[in-house]
Motif scaffolding. Structure first.
Motif, mmCIF file in Angstrom:
data_model
loop_
_atom_site.group_PDB
_atom_site.id
_atom_site.type_symbol
_atom_site.label_atom_id
_atom_site.label_comp_id
_atom_site.label_asym_id
_atom_site.label_seq_id
_atom_site.Cartn_x
_atom_site.Cartn_y
_atom_site.Cartn_z
ATOM 1 N N GLN A 1 -8.296 2.505 -7.805
ATOM 2 C CA GLN A 1 -6.904 2.853 -7.508
ATOM 3 C C GLN A 1 -6.342 1.974 -6.404
ATOM 4 O O GLN A 1 -5.225 1.457 -6.503
ATOM 5 N N VAL A 2 -7.126 1.794 -5.348
ATOM 6 C CA VAL A 2 -6.663 0.980 -4.221
ATOM 7 C C VAL A 2 -6.655 -0.504 -4.596
ATOM 8 O O VAL A 2 -5.749 -1.250 -4.203
ATOM 9 N N ARG B 1 -6.014 -1.786 -7.506
ATOM 10 C CA ARG B 1 -4.787 -2.036 -8.279
ATOM 11 C C ARG B 1 -3.571 -2.062 -7.371
ATOM 12 O O ARG B 1 -2.660 -2.883 -7.566
ATOM 13 N N LEU B 2 -3.546 -1.207 -6.386
ATOM 14 C CA LEU B 2 -2.411 -1.145 -5.472
ATOM 15 C C LEU B 2 -2.253 -2.455 -4.702
ATOM 16 O O LEU B 2 -1.141 -2.943 -4.488
ATOM 17 N N LEU C 1 -4.616 7.535 -0.064
ATOM 18 C CA LEU C 1 -3.977 6.777 -1.135
ATOM 19 C C LEU C 1 -2.473 7.027 -1.131
ATOM 20 O O LEU C 1 -1.670 6.107 -1.333
ATOM 21 N N SER C 2 -2.063 8.262 -0.889
ATOM 22 C CA SER C 2 -0.644 8.602 -0.852
ATOM 23 C C SER C 2 0.088 7.819 0.233
ATOM 24 O O SER C 2 1.201 7.316 0.015
ATOM 25 N N GLN C 3 -0.531 7.692 1.393
ATOM 26 C CA GLN C 3 0.088 6.918 2.468
ATOM 27 C C GLN C 3 0.227 5.453 2.080
ATOM 28 O O GLN C 3 1.260 4.825 2.348
ATOM 29 N N LEU C 4 -0.796 4.909 1.446
ATOM 30 C CA LEU C 4 -0.749 3.508 1.027
ATOM 31 C C LEU C 4 0.334 3.274 -0.022
ATOM 32 O O LEU C 4 1.018 2.242 -0.009
ATOM 33 N N GLU C 5 0.486 4.229 -0.929
ATOM 34 C CA GLU C 5 1.477 4.090 -1.996
ATOM 35 C C GLU C 5 2.897 4.070 -1.448
ATOM 36 O O GLU C 5 3.795 3.479 -2.063
ATOM 37 N N GLN C 6 3.129 4.696 -0.331
ATOM 38 C CA GLN C 6 4.467 4.763 0.252
ATOM 39 C C GLN C 6 4.829 3.526 1.065
ATOM 40 O O GLN C 6 5.962 3.373 1.498
ATOM 41 N N ARG D 1 0.942 -2.716 3.704
ATOM 42 C CA ARG D 1 -0.432 -2.446 3.267
ATOM 43 C C ARG D 1 -1.367 -3.570 3.712
ATOM 44 O O ARG D 1 -2.470 -3.327 4.197
#
Length: 309
Positions: free
Chosen positions: A31-32, A34-35, A216-221, A227
């Motif tokens: 997940q990370v 891909r981010l 993960l939520s913090q990174l997505e924002q 990042r």
């Protein structure tokens, strides 16, 4: 309809992730990855889906040094449920035995003291350890029990944080290879009522602290540049090693795989190597002859530019 392939980036560094409950370490990694659109990534030791907390992720050249966190000591906060044992040793397994709980806090504290220091521990069947190329949990799910050798571990500290009825909250500081599920089962056996692991959170590993980790939520924002700014440099993984600073000529030859003479080296062993402008080059080893031999080097555009200028 046109489909565009996402361009992967050759980024390097270390991210401190606060892994969520219910996903594997590899799922969290993907997940990370891909981010960040990263070309290459790896984690530094499994956390079970049940567990949450600190999971350092390595990108690019930093993956070359992930072993140093795999071998590092760790600190966990755990909740142990007394009075029942399960097939997996944790709350996700089926209950296989139950027993009334009638123990005092004094008894609990005495038993916990018995589980500090060097000891041997048999890895659980429900683990990612491999046997003939397959994880042990695949055999366990098929009802096959594989003989496992006991491994040497050390519990440095085992503190009782809270005791309420049939639950213990503890903080465990331990060596690599320690299974907290097995520790919970062994504590329950010693208390005479059985136990299993109800919750687990890793709060420290190899000098890194959960307080500095991101979800993960913090990174997505975040915006991409935000990042990227969260990535720690690769040499943070070998912070505990002695540092050797090489001049431009020595750094050049080390990068070519050659040993170089380095005066005033009083001991042998692994060191972290730095070139001009304190550019991290990787790991070296001080030989018995007092030379610096390259062991595990990184290749980055910054390194090349520094050495060729």
């Amino acid at each position: 309809m046109l489909q565009f392939k996402r361009i992967k980036r050759p980024i390097s560094g270390v991210l401190l992730l606060d892994k969520a409950h219910g996903i594997s370490s590899n799922t969290a990694l993907q997940q990370v990855k891909r981010l960040f659109q990263a070309e290459k990534a790896g984690h530094t030791g499994n956390l079970d889906p049940l567990a949450t907390g600190l999971l350092p992720l390595c990108f690019g050249e930093a993956t070359k040094f992930s072993q140093y966190l795999l071998d590092a000591d760790k600190v966990y906060q755990a909740v142990i449920k007394l009075g029942a044992t399960t097939t997996t040793g944790d709350v996700e397994g089926e209950i296989i035995s139950q027993c009334p709980v009638s123990v005092s806090q004094m008894q609990v504290e005495q038993v916990l003291r018995n589980f500090t220091g060097p000891m041997q521990q048999i890895p659980p069947m429900y683990s990612a350890l491999k046997h003939q190329g397959k994880a042990l949990y695949t055999y366990a799910r098929a009802g096959i029990d594989i003989e496992r050798k006991a491994r040497d571990i050390t519990i440095y500290r085992l503190d009782l944080d809270e005791f309420c009825g049939d639950e213990l909250s503890v903080t465990v500081s331990c060596s690599k290879g320690t299974y907290i599920r097995v520790l919970a089962e062994d504590i329950g056996a010693e208390l005479g009522c059985g136990a299993h692991l109800k919750a687990l959170r890793r709060i420290s590993t190899g000098g890194f602290d959960l307080a500095h980790a991101l979800t993960l939520s913090q990174l997505e924002q975040m915006q991409p540049e935000q990042r990227d700014a969260c990535l720690l440099p690769a040499d943070c993984l070998v912070e505990g090693l002695p540092k050797v600073f090489l001049d431009r000529e020595s750094a050049f030859y080390v990068q070519q795989g050659q040993e170089v003479w380095q005066p005033k080296q009083s001991s042998t062993g692994l060191v972290s190597l730095y070139g001009p402008d304190q550019v991290f080059l990787g790991l070296g080893e001080i030989t018995d002859a007092g030379k610096v031999a390259p062991k595990r080097l990184i290749v980055t555009a910054k390194n090349q530019a520094t050495l060729l200028s």
